[in-house]
Design a protein around this motif. Structure first.
Motif, PDB file in Angstrom:
ATOM      1  N   PHE A   1     -17.383 -13.322 -44.470  1.00  0.00           N
ATOM      2  CA  PHE A   1     -17.464 -14.480 -45.086  1.00  0.00           C
ATOM      3  C   PHE A   1     -17.433 -14.830 -46.421  1.00  0.00           C
ATOM      4  O   PHE A   1     -17.890 -13.904 -46.917  1.00  0.00           O
ATOM      5  CB  PHE A   1     -19.116 -15.122 -44.177  1.00  0.00           C
ATOM      6  CG  PHE A   1     -19.117 -14.865 -42.657  1.00  0.00           C
ATOM      7  CD1 PHE A   1     -18.901 -16.063 -42.025  1.00  0.00           C
ATOM      8  CD2 PHE A   1     -19.344 -13.891 -42.029  1.00  0.00           C
ATOM      9  CE1 PHE A   1     -18.866 -16.184 -40.692  1.00  0.00           C
ATOM     10  CE2 PHE A   1     -19.477 -13.909 -40.689  1.00  0.00           C
ATOM     11  CZ  PHE A   1     -19.189 -14.722 -39.841  1.00  0.00           C
ATOM     12  N   GLU A   2     -17.301 -16.015 -47.121  1.00  0.00           N
ATOM     13  CA  GLU A   2     -17.515 -16.091 -48.306  1.00  0.00           C
ATOM     14  C   GLU A   2     -18.809 -17.111 -48.422  1.00  0.00           C
ATOM     15  O   GLU A   2     -18.621 -18.101 -47.931  1.00  0.00           O
ATOM     16  CB  GLU A   2     -16.150 -16.809 -48.867  1.00  0.00           C
ATOM     17  CG  GLU A   2     -16.355 -17.041 -50.616  1.00  0.00           C
ATOM     18  CD  GLU A   2     -14.905 -17.429 -50.987  1.00  0.00           C
ATOM     19  OE1 GLU A   2     -14.221 -16.665 -51.600  1.00  0.00           O
ATOM     20  OE2 GLU A   2     -14.782 -18.743 -50.452  1.00  0.00           O
ATOM     21  N   VAL A   3     -19.702 -16.734 -49.487  1.00  0.00           N
ATOM     22  CA  VAL A   3     -20.695 -17.519 -49.836  1.00  0.00           C
ATOM     23  C   VAL A   3     -20.638 -17.864 -51.045  1.00  0.00           C
ATOM     24  O   VAL A   3     -20.618 -16.963 -52.160  1.00  0.00           O
ATOM     25  CB  VAL A   3     -21.965 -16.626 -49.605  1.00  0.00           C
ATOM     26  CG1 VAL A   3     -23.089 -17.374 -49.800  1.00  0.00           C
ATOM     27  CG2 VAL A   3     -22.028 -15.835 -48.047  1.00  0.00           C
ATOM     28  N   CYS A   4     -21.194 -19.169 -51.180  1.00  0.00           N
ATOM     29  CA  CYS A   4     -21.095 -19.919 -52.671  1.00  0.00           C
ATOM     30  C   CYS A   4     -22.041 -20.933 -52.734  1.00  0.00           C
ATOM     31  O   CYS A   4     -21.874 -21.860 -52.006  1.00  0.00           O
ATOM     32  CB  CYS A   4     -19.492 -20.253 -52.986  1.00  0.00           C
ATOM     33  SG  CYS A   4     -19.287 -21.110 -54.627  1.00  0.00           S
ATOM     34  N   ALA A   5     -22.832 -20.876 -53.459  1.00  0.00           N
ATOM     35  CA  ALA A   5     -23.961 -21.982 -53.763  1.00  0.00           C
ATOM     36  C   ALA A   5     -24.558 -22.452 -52.349  1.00  0.00           C
ATOM     37  O   ALA A   5     -24.556 -23.731 -52.504  1.00  0.00           O
ATOM     38  CB  ALA A   5     -23.059 -23.225 -54.670  1.00  0.00           C
ATOM     39  N   GLY A   6     -24.941 -21.575 -51.777  1.00  0.00           N
ATOM     40  CA  GLY A   6     -25.501 -22.080 -50.422  1.00  0.00           C
ATOM     41  C   GLY A   6     -24.638 -22.537 -49.615  1.00  0.00           C
ATOM     42  O   GLY A   6     -25.306 -23.164 -48.328  1.00  0.00           O
ATOM     43  N   THR A   7     -23.186 -22.390 -49.324  1.00  0.00           N
ATOM     44  CA  THR A   7     -22.452 -22.693 -48.513  1.00  0.00           C
ATOM     45  C   THR A   7     -21.660 -21.498 -47.719  1.00  0.00           C
ATOM     46  O   THR A   7     -21.637 -20.570 -48.801  1.00  0.00           O
ATOM     47  CB  THR A   7     -21.361 -23.811 -48.808  1.00  0.00           C
ATOM     48  OG1 THR A   7     -20.660 -23.376 -49.932  1.00  0.00           O
ATOM     49  CG2 THR A   7     -22.039 -24.872 -49.269  1.00  0.00           C
ATOM     50  N   LEU A   8     -21.369 -21.340 -46.815  1.00  0.00           N
ATOM     51  CA  LEU A   8     -20.623 -20.484 -46.173  1.00  0.00           C
ATOM     52  C   LEU A   8     -19.166 -20.788 -45.257  1.00  0.00           C
ATOM     53  O   LEU A   8     -19.533 -21.661 -44.660  1.00  0.00           O
ATOM     54  CB  LEU A   8     -21.820 -19.712 -45.326  1.00  0.00           C
ATOM     55  CG  LEU A   8     -21.333 -18.360 -44.697  1.00  0.00           C
ATOM     56  CD1 LEU A   8     -22.467 -17.557 -44.450  1.00  0.00           C
ATOM     57  CD2 LEU A   8     -20.735 -18.451 -43.138  1.00  0.00           C
ATOM     58  N   LYS A   9     -18.289 -20.122 -45.622  1.00  0.00           N
ATOM     59  CA  LYS A   9     -16.875 -20.052 -44.843  1.00  0.00           C
ATOM     60  C   LYS A   9     -16.288 -18.800 -44.291  1.00  0.00           C
ATOM     61  O   LYS A   9     -16.487 -17.893 -45.023  1.00  0.00           O
ATOM     62  CB  LYS A   9     -16.027 -20.880 -45.329  1.00  0.00           C
ATOM     63  CG  LYS A   9     -15.352 -20.258 -46.886  1.00  0.00           C
ATOM     64  CD  LYS A   9     -14.375 -21.269 -47.236  1.00  0.00           C
ATOM     65  CE  LYS A   9     -13.692 -20.732 -48.484  1.00  0.00           C
ATOM     66  NZ  LYS A   9     -12.621 -21.567 -49.060  1.00  0.00           N
ATOM     67  N   ALA A  10     -15.792 -18.633 -43.199  1.00  0.00           N
ATOM     68  CA  ALA A  10     -15.181 -17.618 -42.682  1.00  0.00           C
ATOM     69  C   ALA A  10     -13.759 -17.342 -43.419  1.00  0.00           C
ATOM     70  O   ALA A  10     -13.056 -18.234 -43.616  1.00  0.00           O
ATOM     71  CB  ALA A  10     -14.881 -17.480 -41.415  1.00  0.00           C
ATOM     72  N   ILE A  11     -13.436 -16.205 -43.792  1.00  0.00           N
ATOM     73  CA  ILE A  11     -12.266 -15.770 -44.240  1.00  0.00           C
ATOM     74  C   ILE A  11     -11.330 -15.280 -43.093  1.00  0.00           C
ATOM     75  O   ILE A  11     -11.656 -14.230 -42.634  1.00  0.00           O
ATOM     76  CB  ILE A  11     -12.446 -14.858 -45.557  1.00  0.00           C
ATOM     77  CG1 ILE A  11     -13.166 -15.501 -46.814  1.00  0.00           C
ATOM     78  CG2 ILE A  11     -11.234 -14.629 -46.065  1.00  0.00           C
ATOM     79  CD1 ILE A  11     -13.544 -14.510 -47.658  1.00  0.00           C
ATOM     80  N   GLU A  12     -10.263 -15.833 -43.245  1.00  0.00           N
ATOM     81  CA  GLU A  12      -9.293 -15.288 -41.911  1.00  0.00           C
ATOM     82  C   GLU A  12      -8.556 -13.841 -42.439  1.00  0.00           C
ATOM     83  O   GLU A  12      -8.397 -13.705 -43.687  1.00  0.00           O
ATOM     84  CB  GLU A  12      -8.018 -16.315 -41.576  1.00  0.00           C
ATOM     85  CG  GLU A  12      -8.788 -17.480 -41.108  1.00  0.00           C
ATOM     86  CD  GLU A  12      -9.473 -17.374 -39.914  1.00  0.00           C
ATOM     87  OE1 GLU A  12      -8.826 -16.709 -38.926  1.00  0.00           O
ATOM     88  OE2 GLU A  12     -10.347 -18.176 -39.595  1.00  0.00           O
TER      89      GLU A  12
ATOM     90  N   PHE B   1     -12.330  -4.070 -40.734  1.00  0.00           N
ATOM     91  CA  PHE B   1     -13.668  -3.287 -40.628  1.00  0.00           C
ATOM     92  C   PHE B   1     -14.788  -4.525 -40.233  1.00  0.00           C
ATOM     93  O   PHE B   1     -15.739  -4.175 -40.009  1.00  0.00           O
ATOM     94  CB  PHE B   1     -13.972  -2.816 -41.801  1.00  0.00           C
ATOM     95  CG  PHE B   1     -13.625  -1.344 -41.616  1.00  0.00           C
ATOM     96  CD1 PHE B   1     -14.402  -0.481 -40.880  1.00  0.00           C
ATOM     97  CD2 PHE B   1     -12.667  -0.611 -42.424  1.00  0.00           C
ATOM     98  CE1 PHE B   1     -14.188   0.937 -40.723  1.00  0.00           C
ATOM     99  CE2 PHE B   1     -12.400   0.746 -42.098  1.00  0.00           C
ATOM    100  CZ  PHE B   1     -13.365   1.450 -41.352  1.00  0.00           C
ATOM    101  N   GLY B   2     -14.416  -5.564 -39.959  1.00  0.00           N
ATOM    102  CA  GLY B   2     -15.335  -6.647 -39.313  1.00  0.00           C
ATOM    103  C   GLY B   2     -14.742  -8.139 -39.923  1.00  0.00           C
ATOM    104  O   GLY B   2     -13.823  -8.565 -40.528  1.00  0.00           O
ATOM    105  N   LYS B   3     -15.711  -9.007 -39.650  1.00  0.00           N
ATOM    106  CA  LYS B   3     -15.512 -10.566 -39.833  1.00  0.00           C
ATOM    107  C   LYS B   3     -16.129 -10.768 -41.241  1.00  0.00           C
ATOM    108  O   LYS B   3     -17.259 -10.347 -41.649  1.00  0.00           O
ATOM    109  CB  LYS B   3     -16.433 -11.282 -38.778  1.00  0.00           C
ATOM    110  CG  LYS B   3     -16.164 -12.654 -39.044  1.00  0.00           C
ATOM    111  CD  LYS B   3     -16.958 -13.229 -37.752  1.00  0.00           C
ATOM    112  CE  LYS B   3     -16.750 -14.769 -37.597  1.00  0.00           C
ATOM    113  NZ  LYS B   3     -17.379 -15.587 -36.610  1.00  0.00           N
TER     114      LYS B   3
END
Length: 378
Positions: free
Chosen positions: A367-378, A363-365
């Motif tokens: 992202f995981e957000v943790c302590a002010g950092t962000l990364k895309a989840i494949e 249903f979309g792209k």
């Protein structure tokens, strides 16, 4: 409208963020207080220059001197950007559009967005000021002229209130009010008419949205609560060409009549700054009788109607921001909402604490957000 990139520097939880967004649905997952909402906040603040922060300096990351928000987007197929710089030292903000510094009236309405958060449930039963802010924010995004008139009206109110106190204390003459009264009536009439038309348009859209969401079981209705009952603001009148002129003349008469009362109190006791909205489901006023389920239905219906309202006014859908609302909806309504957004091709940013709130299929792209950092989840 599509937001292509978000650049943040010392904004809330984020020291630096360079985020490219999908044109469709963007999902931000993470525990509370990690920075998910900050991403939505950066867009909404860049649309209407307000959000949860009590002071603009609250947006600056702790123990830093300044913050920068930069949003790159496409509107009507044209690439644009807006920027907000906030200084802790001067407690001021600088606004830019396409690299040029502008005043507020040249900024509002450039980037259009609609925000839906759990706090919206409280709007129905909260103070009238919150409902006025909601309505003014939506009209201002669609009409820079309305926003400018609203600024002028609020400035006149403040100056008139100061003069009222001086007259009451014997430091100014009563006839000094005449100029302010005429100016106040002029902008009050314009603002009231724009609000009436906006509520009428929102009402049409929200009724359809509510019927779809509730499987035709609930009917949603919005009215503008015009405090003065001796002037007819019914639908068949406020679309007439001479309505604003007649309302201005009525306001002029009214304000001169109540000026002695205003002097005694030291405040302006009438006008659109005191009007309200009323919301109904199945003929019962939400503020008095609405259940929690009906409040959720009404809030979602209202937000979907905002999307249609801004599309009607600007020619394209705004960006939709859903802040931790998936947990407030049942599984069927969550899925129906996502299907609707994909079908309408509305760019959407959604925050949530858990992935279980979303269907298994794509249903979309994410992202995981943790302590002010962000990364895309494949």
């Amino acid at each position: 409208m599509l937001v292509k990139k978000i650049l943040l520097s010392n904004f809330r939880n984020f020291e630096n963020l360079d985020l490219n967004l999908s044109d469709g649905i963007n999902i931000f997952l993470g525990k509370n207080a990690q920075g998910k909402t900050n991403i939505l906040e950066s867009i909404y603040f860049s649309s209407v220059l307000r959000y949860r922060a009590a002071k603009v300096t609250d947006l600056i990351k702790w123990d830093n001197g300044a913050t920068l928000i930069k949003i790159f987007f496409e509107k009507a197929g044209v690439s644009q950007d807006v920027g907000v710089e906030i200084s802790a030292d001067t407690k001021s903000r600088r606004l830019s559009v396409n690299g040029d510094y502008v005043r507020v009236k040249g900024f509002i309405g450039r980037l259009n967005s609609v925000l839906f958060s759990p706090e919206d449930l409280f709007m129905f039963k909260g103070a009238p000021a919150e409902r006025r802010k909601f309505l003014d924010a939506e009209i201002s995004q669609a009409s820079p002229v309305y926003y400018e008139n609203l600024l002028r009206y609020n400035k006149i109110i403040a100056q008139r209130n100061t003069l009222l106190k001086k007259i009451r204390e014997g430091f100014a003459r009563r006839d000094n009010l005449d100029t302010w009264n005429l100016q106040l009536a002029k902008y009050a009439a314009q603002i009231t008419r724009e609000r009436l038309i906006a509520v009428d348009t929102l009402n049409d859209f929200s009724k359809v949205a509510c019927e779809n969401i509730s499987a035709q079981n609930e009917k949603f209705f919005v009215t503008y609560d015009f405090k003065e009952k001796d002037f007819d603001v019914s639908r068949e009148n406020f679309y007439l060409e001479d309505f604003t002129k007649k309302l201005c003349e009525w306001y002029e008469k009214k304000i001169f009549e109540i000026s002695p009362q205003d002097i005694e109190r030291g405040v302006t006791t009438w006008g659109p700054h005191l009007d309200d909205l009323k919301f109904f489901i199945n003929g019962r006023e939400l503020k008095l009788y609405g259940s929690q389920g009906q409040l959720r239905t009404a809030a979602l219906s209202l937000k979907l109607s905002e999307l249609e309202f801004l599309k009607h006014a600007t020619g394209e859908y705004p960006v939709l921001l859903l802040d931790d609302v998936m947990s407030e909806l049942d599984a069927e309504r969550r899925e129906q909402l996502l299907i609707f957004l994909k079908r309408k091709e509305i760019q959407t940013l959604i925050t949530a604490t858990e992935k279980k709130y979303f269907p298994a299929r794509d249903f979309g792209k994410i992202f995981e957000v943790c302590a002010g950092t962000l990364k895309a989840i494949e």
